[in-house]
Design an enzyme around this catalytic site. Sequence first.
Site, PDB file in Angstrom:
ATOM      1  N   TYR A 105      41.721  22.308  10.178  1.00 24.17           N
ATOM      2  CA  TYR A 105      41.392  21.933  11.552  1.00 24.17           C
ATOM      3  C   TYR A 105      42.562  22.269  12.476  1.00 24.17           C
ATOM      4  O   TYR A 105      43.721  22.169  12.065  1.00 24.17           O
ATOM      5  CB  TYR A 105      41.135  20.418  11.637  1.00 24.17           C
ATOM      6  CG  TYR A 105      40.036  19.902  10.735  1.00 24.17           C
ATOM      7  CD1 TYR A 105      39.009  20.731  10.299  1.00 24.17           C
ATOM      8  CD2 TYR A 105      40.030  18.566  10.330  1.00 24.17           C
ATOM      9  CE1 TYR A 105      38.005  20.253   9.481  1.00 24.17           C
ATOM     10  CE2 TYR A 105      39.022  18.075   9.512  1.00 24.17           C
ATOM     11  CZ  TYR A 105      38.011  18.924   9.083  1.00 24.17           C
ATOM     12  OH  TYR A 105      37.019  18.435   8.290  1.00 24.17           O
ATOM     13  N   HIS A 163      32.750   4.423   1.935  1.00 27.11           N
ATOM     14  CA  HIS A 163      33.262   4.546   3.297  1.00 27.11           C
ATOM     15  C   HIS A 163      34.676   3.968   3.319  1.00 27.11           C
ATOM     16  O   HIS A 163      34.856   2.772   3.509  1.00 27.11           O
ATOM     17  CB  HIS A 163      32.353   3.822   4.292  1.00 27.11           C
ATOM     18  CG  HIS A 163      31.278   4.696   4.824  1.00 27.11           C
ATOM     19  ND1 HIS A 163      31.525   5.743   5.674  1.00 27.11           N
ATOM     20  CD2 HIS A 163      29.948   4.703   4.587  1.00 27.11           C
ATOM     21  CE1 HIS A 163      30.399   6.367   5.958  1.00 27.11           C
ATOM     22  NE2 HIS A 163      29.415   5.761   5.311  1.00 27.11           N
ATOM     23  N   GLU A 205      35.651  -6.375  11.269  1.00 30.93           N
ATOM     24  CA  GLU A 205      34.413  -6.118  12.019  1.00 30.93           C
ATOM     25  C   GLU A 205      34.473  -6.630  13.459  1.00 30.93           C
ATOM     26  O   GLU A 205      33.630  -6.263  14.276  1.00 30.93           O
ATOM     27  CB  GLU A 205      33.214  -6.719  11.259  1.00 30.93           C
ATOM     28  CG  GLU A 205      32.935  -5.906   9.990  1.00 30.93           C
ATOM     29  CD  GLU A 205      31.865  -6.518   9.108  1.00 30.93           C
ATOM     30  OE1 GLU A 205      31.755  -7.766   9.105  1.00 30.93           O
ATOM     31  OE2 GLU A 205      31.163  -5.759   8.422  1.00 30.93           O
ATOM     32  N   ASP A 238      31.640   4.487   8.828  1.00 28.08           N
ATOM     33  CA  ASP A 238      30.471   3.598   8.921  1.00 28.08           C
ATOM     34  C   ASP A 238      30.545   2.791  10.225  1.00 28.08           C
ATOM     35  O   ASP A 238      29.548   2.630  10.937  1.00 28.08           O
ATOM     36  CB  ASP A 238      30.393   2.665   7.694  1.00 28.08           C
ATOM     37  CG  ASP A 238      31.724   1.981   7.369  1.00 28.08           C
ATOM     38  OD1 ASP A 238      32.772   2.375   7.918  1.00 28.08           O
ATOM     39  OD2 ASP A 238      31.719   1.017   6.559  1.00 28.08           O
TER      40      ASP A 238
END
Length: 403
Positions: free
Chosen positions: A303, A108, A379, A113
């Site tokens: 895209y 990741h 985090e 994640d």
Amino acid sequence: MFACSADVQPRPSEEIAQLKDELVELRRDFHKHPELAFEEFRTAKVVAEYLTDLGLEPKTGIAITGVTADIVGGLPGPTLLLRADMDALPIHEQTGLPFASLVEGKMHACGHDGHTAILLGTAKKLVEHRDKLRGTVRVLFQPAEEGPGGAAPMIEEGVLEGVDAALGLHLWLHLPTGHLNFCAGPMLAASDEFEVSITGVGTHAASPQMGIDPVTVACHCVTSAQTLCTRSVDPKEPFVFSVTTFNAGTASNVIPHRADFGGTLRTYSEEVRVDFKKRFTKLCAGIAHAHGARADVIWREGYPALVNDAKIASLCEEACNDFFHMLSPERRPDPRSLGGEDMSFYLQKVPGCFLFLGAYNEEAQACFNHHHPKFTIDEDALPMGVELFLRCVEKLGQELSPK
Ligand SMILES: [Zn+2]
Ligand SMILES: [Zn+2]
């Protein structure tokens, strides 16, 4: 580098702050078990089980591994889609973190994640406060954002039915934790690829008059394409055209039969995208023809450009500007990038907004760019992601409700 990096971090509400440990645990679990495009079976299973435990009825197997679940609020209102991507990258992790990837060659390295963990935490809070929720929130977990793209096949399977607006976020290492950035209008580019084959006539290098040299023809095409960039496109339009491969020949005394080159076109404007492709194809054919060679040009559509809706972007701004570090729009660093994102497919069909949420923090080792083998996120940004979604859902619920 950053506009107000010394600022005190925004603090999520006590309730959301208490969710942090769980978000970290979820994120680290996904981090340890990275899965590539359309192979996100384990991730999808964890997601579906989590949603089921919340009392929801997730739909699974959409575009192979995609998952959605509807959270129906106690009050009338719009249907909002919140999207997270679940896929990892074919990179061998070098972070040395205790929760590093357990899978050789997969990692990741983009933050998906974290996106998956944030959306699960958001779903939990929405379910807990369902009685106050206006309308319905559809949480969507998609495969294969890194390519070939999971958004388009999920849309084909009907995930946008009844949706009034769509939101997505990307944890962003170009912004410190606590910062948020986005803009109305185009923010990420359409990314198309091309391949050109010039066919000439091979001959001895000492007698070029006996053949047609595809190398010189291909070189003319490459340099003339740069002139096309500056002379055929409105200079106010940001775009980039890069030739990134060029292959021909096998020996110094042989003029080859064929020369190949290829690269990428990145555009914000659909008009520039379509027009440039036509002109480039014609240019190569014309140059080749002038020299007696042939040009075969193949375009592969990537895209589309990601375009944020002005009204939804301004509502998100109102919802968030007293919480996140955000400069006023005119002083804000330009959030636009010529990278691509398949969130753009949802935003082609319904109005919505994609937001960059800061996750850069040197103290947390989170200072490597996306797709770097040492990439990781701060985090502390995880509860902020939940805060961001909940604020936007509340605001859009109020403003988009039937009056
Ligand atoms: Zn990525
Ligand atoms: Zn990404």
